[in-house]
Design a protein around this motif. Structure first.
Motif, short mmCIF file in Angstrom:
data_model
loop_
_atom_site.label_atom_id
_atom_site.label_comp_id
_atom_site.label_asym_id
_atom_site.label_seq_id
_atom_site.Cartn_x
_atom_site.Cartn_y
_atom_site.Cartn_z
N PHE A 85 3.32 2.01 -3.39
CA PHE A 85 2.48 1.60 -2.28
C PHE A 85 3.32 1.61 -1.02
N THR A 86 2.87 2.31 0.03
CA THR A 86 3.64 2.40 1.27
C THR A 86 2.75 2.09 2.46
N LYS A 87 3.24 1.19 3.30
CA LYS A 87 2.61 0.92 4.60
C LYS A 87 3.73 0.85 5.61
N GLY A 88 3.72 1.73 6.59
CA GLY A 88 4.82 1.82 7.54
C GLY A 88 6.07 2.28 6.82
N SER A 89 7.16 1.57 6.99
CA SER A 89 8.42 1.96 6.33
C SER A 89 8.64 1.19 5.03
N ASP A 90 7.72 0.29 4.70
CA ASP A 90 7.85 -0.53 3.50
C ASP A 90 7.20 0.17 2.30
N SER A 91 7.98 0.41 1.24
CA SER A 91 7.48 1.05 0.03
C SER A 91 7.83 0.17 -1.17
N GLN A 92 6.83 -0.09 -2.01
CA GLN A 92 7.05 -0.96 -3.17
C GLN A 92 6.32 -0.40 -4.38
N LYS A 93 6.88 -0.69 -5.55
CA LYS A 93 6.25 -0.29 -6.80
C LYS A 93 5.34 -1.42 -7.27
#
Length: 192
Positions: A85-93
């Motif tokens: 999941f990515t929003k802006g520069s933040d990406s997380q599983k």
């Protein structure tokens, strides 16, 4: 809810298959070299839509959830598999049985599904569109919902593992009624 229908058309262009309409639901089914799957959307009124993604992909697949000019919240629940999941520069599983709540306006949220694995997601989109809110009770509920989940910085909220949400979403899939009754049952579960 035109955005939801446009997104289904985008999936049809990328994945192939065919789109059908049945009792107010729009359904994309595909079975080809890209994989097999089914994506089903239903617009519930008052700015709420519900989409089920049941996909078995042969290659990685990215898609965007677009936030429009109205304030919107997405509740993304992973029933099976996982995704990035990515929003802006933040990406997380996000793992199976976890929920992501994200919102704002004029941002793009990217979902990346892995190939060679089964992905099963449910997404509830709530849009605070003044024309869709039909009474003060809805307005008060929307205000509370957005105040709770939409922070000033627009950061996503990733929840802990939750089997109760899975049970509720599986109830939606088990609904056998059609037409208006089906829509009311789905809306009741989604509101819960």
């Amino acid at each position: 809810m035109q955005i939801v229908h446009n997104q289904l058309s985008y999936f049809n262009n990328v994945l192939g298959g065919s789109i059908s309409s049945f009792q107010g639901d729009r359904i994309l089914q595909y079975d080809n070299d890209k994989g097999t799957g089914r994506i089903q959307t239903v617009s519930l009124g008052s700015g709420i839509s519900y989409t089920e993604y049941d996909m078995d992909l042969n290659q990685d697949f990215n898609f965007d959830l677009k936030l429009d000019e109205n304030r919107s919240l997405y509740f993304v629940y992973c029933l099976e598999g996982n995704f990035r999941f990515t929003k802006g520069s933040d990406s997380q599983k996000v793992e199976a049985l976890q929920t992501v709540v994200v919102g704002g306006s004029n941002d793009t949220i990217n979902i990346k599904l892995r190939g060679a694995s089964k992905s099963n997601l449910s997404i509830i989109k709530v849009t605070q569109d003044g024309s869709a809110i039909d009474n003060n009770n809805h307005q008060e509920l929307y205000d509370q919902l957005f105040a709770t989940f939409l922070s000033e910085d627009g950061e996503p909220h990733i929840g802990t593992f939750n089997l109760k949400i899975k049970e509720q979403l599986l109830q939606i899939r088990a609904i056998t009624q059609v037409g208006f009754v089906r829509k009311l049952l789905i809306e009741g579960i989604v509101n819960f």
